[in-house]
Design a protein around this motif. Structure first.
Motif, PDB file in Angstrom:
ATOM      1  N   UNK A 126      47.144  63.275  -3.461  1.00  0.00           N
ATOM      2  CA  UNK A 126      47.480  63.353  -2.039  1.00  0.00           C
ATOM      3  C   UNK A 126      46.916  62.133  -1.332  1.00  0.00           C
ATOM      4  N   UNK A 127      47.764  61.422  -0.613  1.00  0.00           N
ATOM      5  CA  UNK A 127      47.336  60.242   0.130  1.00  0.00           C
ATOM      6  C   UNK A 127      47.510  60.490   1.618  1.00  0.00           C
ATOM      7  N   UNK A 132      43.508  56.946   2.173  1.00  0.00           N
ATOM      8  CA  UNK A 132      42.565  57.587   1.257  1.00  0.00           C
ATOM      9  C   UNK A 132      43.324  58.543   0.344  1.00  0.00           C
ATOM     10  N   UNK A 133      42.976  58.538  -0.940  1.00  0.00           N
ATOM     11  CA  UNK A 133      43.670  59.363  -1.936  1.00  0.00           C
ATOM     12  C   UNK A 133      42.731  60.414  -2.501  1.00  0.00           C
ATOM     13  N   UNK A 134      43.264  61.626  -2.667  1.00  0.00           N
ATOM     14  CA  UNK A 134      42.480  62.749  -3.180  1.00  0.00           C
ATOM     15  C   UNK A 134      43.267  63.429  -4.306  1.00  0.00           C
ATOM     16  N   UNK A 135      42.532  64.036  -5.231  1.00  0.00           N
ATOM     17  CA  UNK A 135      43.148  64.884  -6.245  1.00  0.00           C
ATOM     18  C   UNK A 135      43.257  66.301  -5.685  1.00  0.00           C
ATOM     19  N   UNK A 136      44.438  66.876  -5.782  1.00  0.00           N
ATOM     20  CA  UNK A 136      44.677  68.198  -5.213  1.00  0.00           C
ATOM     21  C   UNK A 136      44.818  69.236  -6.315  1.00  0.00           C
ATOM     22  N   UNK A 153      39.519  68.349  -1.262  1.00  0.00           N
ATOM     23  CA  UNK A 153      38.142  68.456  -0.777  1.00  0.00           C
ATOM     24  C   UNK A 153      37.645  67.087  -0.337  1.00  0.00           C
ATOM     25  N   UNK A 154      36.906  67.080   0.767  1.00  0.00           N
ATOM     26  CA  UNK A 154      36.329  65.840   1.280  1.00  0.00           C
ATOM     27  C   UNK A 154      35.027  66.100   2.011  1.00  0.00           C
TER      28      UNK A 154
END
Length: 462
Positions: A126-127, A132-136, A153-154
């Motif tokens: 997810x960007x 910023x990029x996150x693993x979902x 999560x952040x």
């Protein structure tokens, strides 16, 4: 001198009369004429001042663009490299990348998107709009509504979009579609609500109730936000109708009330809780009109009542025409299914019906719809109430609710009761699950059932 004063006074009086007459005419905004006998006229309103539209979308765009994310779905499949791998399985792994959009709905990172955006994902990225990029991770999905819930999560709170009331939207209301078409991040388009309760699946037995809009939506917009001018989420952009696969003027969104209910069910129960009235729906056609003396052409015709259901206990009757649910107007089946899609089992719904020309308000407690898809048969089944079994002279069986494929749909099996599968007794959908799980996949499937005429038959599925 006196002559000059006299001329000045005459000019002053003439000017006053002229100005007064002009004001009198100016204040007459609407001119009405009484037609003479045997004449016709077209009413005309000259009161419009031609004011320009003063709708500002900048505030809604600013509120929402940072809460709509780009979703990248990475799936890994094995491609056979020889005939042995083709028949026995195996091969070289190959990664495929798909993309879509999602909407952050809470500061702790819950994201609602379409099920088809994240289906079969081996990895989800997810960007955000700030790059910023996150693993979902996937929390839950509901293929029937094409809604899925994922989470990131952040360390800090995420921007999010609050839910609006999709039942309150009006045809002609301005809306914005926010998403990531063609991998172009943070794209905002504007349009109006073109229609409500639009059913695109009316022929496959899985009725939907979409919001239709003319805001431009393309590939990659799926799972993105449809928001009103206050920046409230009123829909999840899901589909377009196009011969080319690109936008041609029509796009469709799952109403926010339905999407919110689905994700709340997933978070609380782990699956979707569906509440139904317990009726069979019929179309208002000339035969029905003649049989029941119906004069209304809008509404949902009650073609039958399920024994022991909420509708049965509340006193709904065959031949009733449902006109409203909790005051919400029902013109067609998609209106009914869309509204009930935001409700749960045991909720009480006030049903306004037309019976013998008179309107009645009847409170009905919704019952739980428990279904199971028998993919190998192409059928969906549900548990059959004891009252229904008794009325049909049966001790056991599950009821077919709909066909899952066009090939099976042609046999019109809705309403039949399956009593045995492979000669094993079927009491409920749990029995169906066990039988289908333990069966030998190399052998045909024998289905024994009672048809709608009360005859016992068997089908062999090969």
């Amino acid at each position: 001198m006196k002559q000059t004063i006299r001329l000045f006074l005459v000019a002053l009086v003439a000017g006053a009369v002229t100005l007064g007459g002009y004001k009198l005419i100016e204040n007459k905004e609407v001119l009405s004429f009484i037609p003479q006998e045997n004449s016709s006229f077209i009413p005309i309103n000259y009161s419009s001042n031609g004011a320009e539209m003063n709708t500002d979308f900048t505030d809604a765009a600013e509120k929402t663009v940072h809460a709509v994310v780009h979703v990248k779905n990475i799936t890994v499949s094995r491609q056979p490299t020889n005939m042995m791998e083709y028949f026995q399985g195996g091969g070289q792994p190959k990664a495929m990348v798909g993309s879509g959009s999602g909407v952050i709905i809470s500061p702790d990172g819950y994201i609602v998107t379409n099920n088809h955006v994240i289906a079969n994902a081996s990895n989800l990225e997810v960007t955000l709009n700030n790059n910023k990029t996150y693993t979902a991770k996937v929390i839950g999905t509901d293929p029937n509504t094409d809604i899925a819930l994922v989470k990131i999560d952040g360390d800090d709170d995420f921007p999010f979009i609050p839910f609006g009331d999709s039942n309150a939207v009006k045809i002609g209301e301005w809306v914005l579609a926010v998403g990531n078409p063609f991998n172009l991040t943070s794209t905002v388009t504007a349009g109006i609500i073109s229609a409500k309760a639009r059913d695109l699946n009316q022929f496959d037995g899985n009725p939907q109730s979409f919001i239709q809009t003319d805001a431009a939506v393309n590939r990659g917009n799926s799972g993105g936000a449809l928001v009103n001018t206050r920046g409230e989420l009123i829909g999840i952009n899901t589909a377009i109708t196009s011969e080319t696969g690109s936008y041609v003027g029509y796009s469709f969104a799952v109403p926010s009330n339905n999407a919110r209910k689905v994700i709340e069910d997933i978070m609380e129960y782990g699956n979707v809780q569906r509440g139904i009235l317990g009726i069979q729906v019929g179309n208002i056609n000339p035969q029905i009109v003649e049989k029941y003396g119906i004069k209304d052409t809008q509404g949902v015709f009650v073609g039958g009542i399920e024994k022991g259901s909420g509708a049965d206990k509340a006193g709904l009757k065959e031949g009733d025409i449902i006109k409203q649910l909790d005051g919400y107007k029902v013109s067609k089946f998609a209106d009914l299914s869309g509204y009930l899609g935001s409700k749960r089992p045991n909720d009480v719904v006030e049903v306004t019906v037309l019976r013998n020309g008179n309107e009645r308000k009847i409170p009905v407690k919704l019952i739980k719809l428990e279904t199971f898809s028998i993919d190998d048969l192409g059928l969906e089944v549900k548990n059959t109430p004891p009252e229904e079994l008794k009325a049909r002279g049966l001790n056991n069986g599950v009821t077919v609710t709909r066909a899952l494929t066009p090939e099976v749909a042609q046999y019109k099996l809705e309403g039949i009761i399956i009593t045995r599968i492979n000669d094993e007794i079927v009491n409920d959908i749990d029995d169906v699950k066990v039988i289908m799980t333990q069966r030998d996949y190399r052998t045909p499937i024998k289905m024994t059932f009672m048809d709608n005429a009360g005859n016992i038959n068997s089908f062999i599925f090969r």
